[in-house]
Motif scaffolding. Structure first.
Motif, short mmCIF file in Angstrom:
data_model
loop_
_atom_site.label_atom_id
_atom_site.label_comp_id
_atom_site.label_asym_id
_atom_site.label_seq_id
_atom_site.Cartn_x
_atom_site.Cartn_y
_atom_site.Cartn_z
N GLN A 196 0.80 -1.22 0.00
CA GLN A 196 0.00 0.00 0.00
C GLN A 196 0.83 1.27 0.00
O GLN A 196 0.33 2.32 -0.37
CB GLN A 196 -0.98 -0.01 1.17
CG GLN A 196 -0.30 0.01 2.52
CD GLN A 196 -1.26 -0.35 3.65
OE1 GLN A 196 -1.80 -1.45 3.67
NE2 GLN A 196 -1.47 0.57 4.55
N ASN A 197 2.10 1.19 0.40
CA ASN A 197 2.94 2.38 0.41
C ASN A 197 3.88 2.47 -0.79
O ASN A 197 4.86 3.22 -0.77
CB ASN A 197 3.74 2.44 1.72
CG ASN A 197 2.80 2.59 2.90
OD1 ASN A 197 1.99 3.51 2.93
ND2 ASN A 197 2.86 1.66 3.84
N SER A 236 3.77 3.13 -5.00
CA SER A 236 2.77 3.67 -5.92
C SER A 236 2.31 2.61 -6.94
O SER A 236 3.10 1.77 -7.38
CB SER A 236 3.29 4.92 -6.63
OG SER A 236 4.12 4.54 -7.67
N ALA A 237 1.03 2.68 -7.25
CA ALA A 237 0.40 1.68 -8.12
C ALA A 237 1.14 1.55 -9.45
O ALA A 237 1.27 0.45 -10.00
CB ALA A 237 -1.06 2.04 -8.34
N PRO A 253 -7.98 -5.56 -9.47
CA PRO A 253 -8.23 -5.01 -8.14
C PRO A 253 -7.70 -5.96 -7.08
O PRO A 253 -7.51 -7.16 -7.36
CB PRO A 253 -9.76 -4.96 -8.09
CG PRO A 253 -10.20 -6.04 -9.01
CD PRO A 253 -9.16 -6.17 -10.08
N CYS A 254 -7.46 -5.45 -5.87
CA CYS A 254 -6.94 -6.33 -4.82
C CYS A 254 -8.06 -7.21 -4.26
O CYS A 254 -7.85 -8.37 -3.93
CB CYS A 254 -6.29 -5.51 -3.72
SG CYS A 254 -5.27 -6.50 -2.61
N PRO A 309 -6.95 -0.61 4.12
CA PRO A 309 -6.73 0.53 3.23
C PRO A 309 -7.56 0.40 1.95
O PRO A 309 -7.75 -0.71 1.43
CB PRO A 309 -5.24 0.45 2.91
CG PRO A 309 -4.84 -0.94 3.22
CD PRO A 309 -5.77 -1.45 4.28
N GLN A 310 -8.06 1.51 1.47
CA GLN A 310 -8.84 1.51 0.22
C GLN A 310 -7.88 1.48 -0.97
O GLN A 310 -8.13 0.85 -1.97
CB GLN A 310 -9.73 2.76 0.15
CG GLN A 310 -10.81 2.78 1.22
CD GLN A 310 -11.65 1.51 1.21
OE1 GLN A 310 -12.25 1.18 0.20
NE2 GLN A 310 -11.65 0.77 2.31
N ASP A 311 -6.76 2.21 -0.79
CA ASP A 311 -5.79 2.27 -1.87
C ASP A 311 -4.74 1.19 -1.63
O ASP A 311 -3.98 1.26 -0.67
CB ASP A 311 -5.14 3.66 -1.88
CG ASP A 311 -4.09 3.75 -2.96
OD1 ASP A 311 -3.91 2.76 -3.70
OD2 ASP A 311 -3.44 4.80 -3.05
N HIS A 312 -4.72 0.19 -2.48
CA HIS A 312 -3.83 -0.93 -2.23
C HIS A 312 -2.43 -0.74 -2.80
O HIS A 312 -1.58 -1.60 -2.64
CB HIS A 312 -4.47 -2.22 -2.71
CG HIS A 312 -5.59 -2.64 -1.82
ND1 HIS A 312 -5.39 -3.26 -0.62
CD2 HIS A 312 -6.91 -2.45 -1.93
CE1 HIS A 312 -6.55 -3.46 -0.02
NE2 HIS A 312 -7.50 -2.98 -0.80
N GLY A 313 -2.18 0.39 -3.46
CA GLY A 313 -0.82 0.66 -3.95
C GLY A 313 -0.41 -0.28 -5.05
O GLY A 313 -1.23 -0.71 -5.87
N CYS A 366 -3.81 -10.30 -1.95
CA CYS A 366 -5.09 -9.95 -2.57
C CYS A 366 -5.94 -11.21 -2.77
O CYS A 366 -5.42 -12.32 -2.89
CB CYS A 366 -4.85 -9.30 -3.92
SG CYS A 366 -3.99 -7.73 -3.77
#
Ligand SMILES: O=C(O)CCC(=O)C(=O)O
Ligand SMILES: [Fe+2]
Length: 371
Positions: free
Chosen positions: A287-288, A290-291, A304-305, A317-321, A352
């Motif tokens: 998550q830390n 960047s995608a 998607p995760c 976290p919503q943003d899974h990176g 995921c």
């Protein structure tokens, strides 16, 4: 003197030299375990045996708190509630002797959780976290290898990507050879059982099956460990030689966001090996990171995760990176401890959800030994 040696004896983390000394000092205690290595009892699922060994140790060293803690861990790993009750008794004895031991509070928390007493469990987890947060770092963390050195060690057969500097994450393709993948899967398959997460407040963080393989059970594992150490610029004597944890997830399986290390169960470096290529989903999310870094690995497998059937927790976290796709033979190697020895909270990651296919991985954790 005996007590000092026993201090180092843990069901999970003990290693041969200290155990052998312990075995010599009290041979009768060990006779029921394999070749004097308590760890072997635990690895092979002989938790009842391990508990008995620690309980016998208590007769010799009744003031040694770690013996009670270890007995409690061994009891917590058994499958019946009466063992968990015994574990609580061991845990209380340990806390009487050492009230501020974070590890013991974790274990007692797990036992209370297993016995269905969530609020008591929470109290112990909170106490454990509070104690641990007040402790100075154990010691320095692992040095990061230079990318050039990693490339040199990898040679032409492997493909190395530096996914991120901070957290430090490397992705290495063709790290595990097909014959090694097959050996690990074949040998782990008969030993698989429902995954258990230490100190997890809620066992639904994870849905999978786990098996453990001894560190040098076979030349395949020795070769893998040597390859990993060479890649990271570490020597055999620098690390504790941990078991390989093999995990199998079925379709729908996952592992929510977490850190692999904790103050009482330190794991400085994780090498995660994929033993299957998952058709859809099932990558590892950082998550830390960047995608876009994940897209560089393979933009065609963008995914998607978690899918819409997944019940996310509020804390998730919503943003899974960046998501590293699960490709057989690939290793993702990341550092859980910063150079200053503190836990690296940037290293949060998740397995995921597997949307289509089956996923097998192996976790190889390295904990630095310090002189
Ligand atoms: O399955 C994954 O991709 C992640 C597994 C993981 O993080 C773990 O087992 O600690
Ligand atoms: Fe993990």
């Amino acid at each position: 003197m005996g007590a000092l040696l026993i201090q180092q004896v843990g069901v999970e983390e003990l290693r041969a030299p200290s155990t052998v000394n312990f075995a010599r000092s009290a041979p009768a205690l060990i006779s029921s375990c394999f070749d004097g290595r308590l760890n072997a009892c635990a690895v092979q699922g002989q938790y009842e045996e391990a508990e008995k060994v620690f309980v016998s140790g208590i007769r010799y060293f009744p003031d040694e708190a770690s013996l009670y803690t270890n007995a409690a861990i061994a009891a917590s790993q058994q499958t019946d509630a009466s063992a968990w009750q015994r574990g609580l008794v061991h845990g209380r004895e340990a806390l009487q002797r050492q009230p501020d031991d974070s590890r013991t509070h974790h274990v007692v928390g797990n036992l209370q959780q297993q016995l269905g007493r969530a609020s008591l469990a929470e109290q112990h987890f909170a106490r454990a976290d509070k104690i641990a947060s007040g402790l100075p770092p154990r010691r320095a963390g692992p040095p990061r290898p230079s990318f050039d050195a990693v490339l040199d060690a990898a040679g032409p057969a492997m493909e190395v990507h530096l996914l991120s500097h901070d957290p430090f994450v490397l992705v290495v393709d063709n790290f595990v050879k097909p014959a090694e993948v097959a050996w690990i899967r074949n040998n782990a398959a008969p030993k698989l059982s429902e995954s258990f997460t230490y100190a997890a407040h809620d066992q639904s963080v994870r849905q999978s099956q786990t098996a453990w393989l001894g560190p040098h059970e076979h030349s395949t594992l020795t070769a893998l460990e040597n390859r990993l150490l060479a890649l990271l610029g570490l020597r055999f004597v620098d690390v504790a030689h941990a078991e390989l944890q093999v995990v199998q997830y079925e379709q729908g399986g996952y592992y929510r966001s977490h850190l692999d290390t904790s103050s009482w169960h330190p794991r400085d470096i994780t090498a995660l090996y994929y033993l299957t290529t998952v058709q859809t989903g099932g990558g590892t999310a950082f998550q830390n990171v960047s995608a876009e870094m994940g897209d560089l690995l393979d933009s065609t497998r963008k995914q998607p995760c978690f899918d819409s059937t997944h019940h996310a927790e509020a804390s998730e976290p919503q943003d899974h990176g960046a998501i590293v796709p699960a490709v057989a033979g690939r290793a993702v190697i990341f550092y859980n401890t910063r150079k200053d020895g503190q836990m690296d909270t940037a290293a949060y990651h998740a397995g995921c959800q597997i949307i289509k296919g089956e996923k097998w991985i192996a976790n190889h954790w390295l904990t630095l030994r310090h002189a």
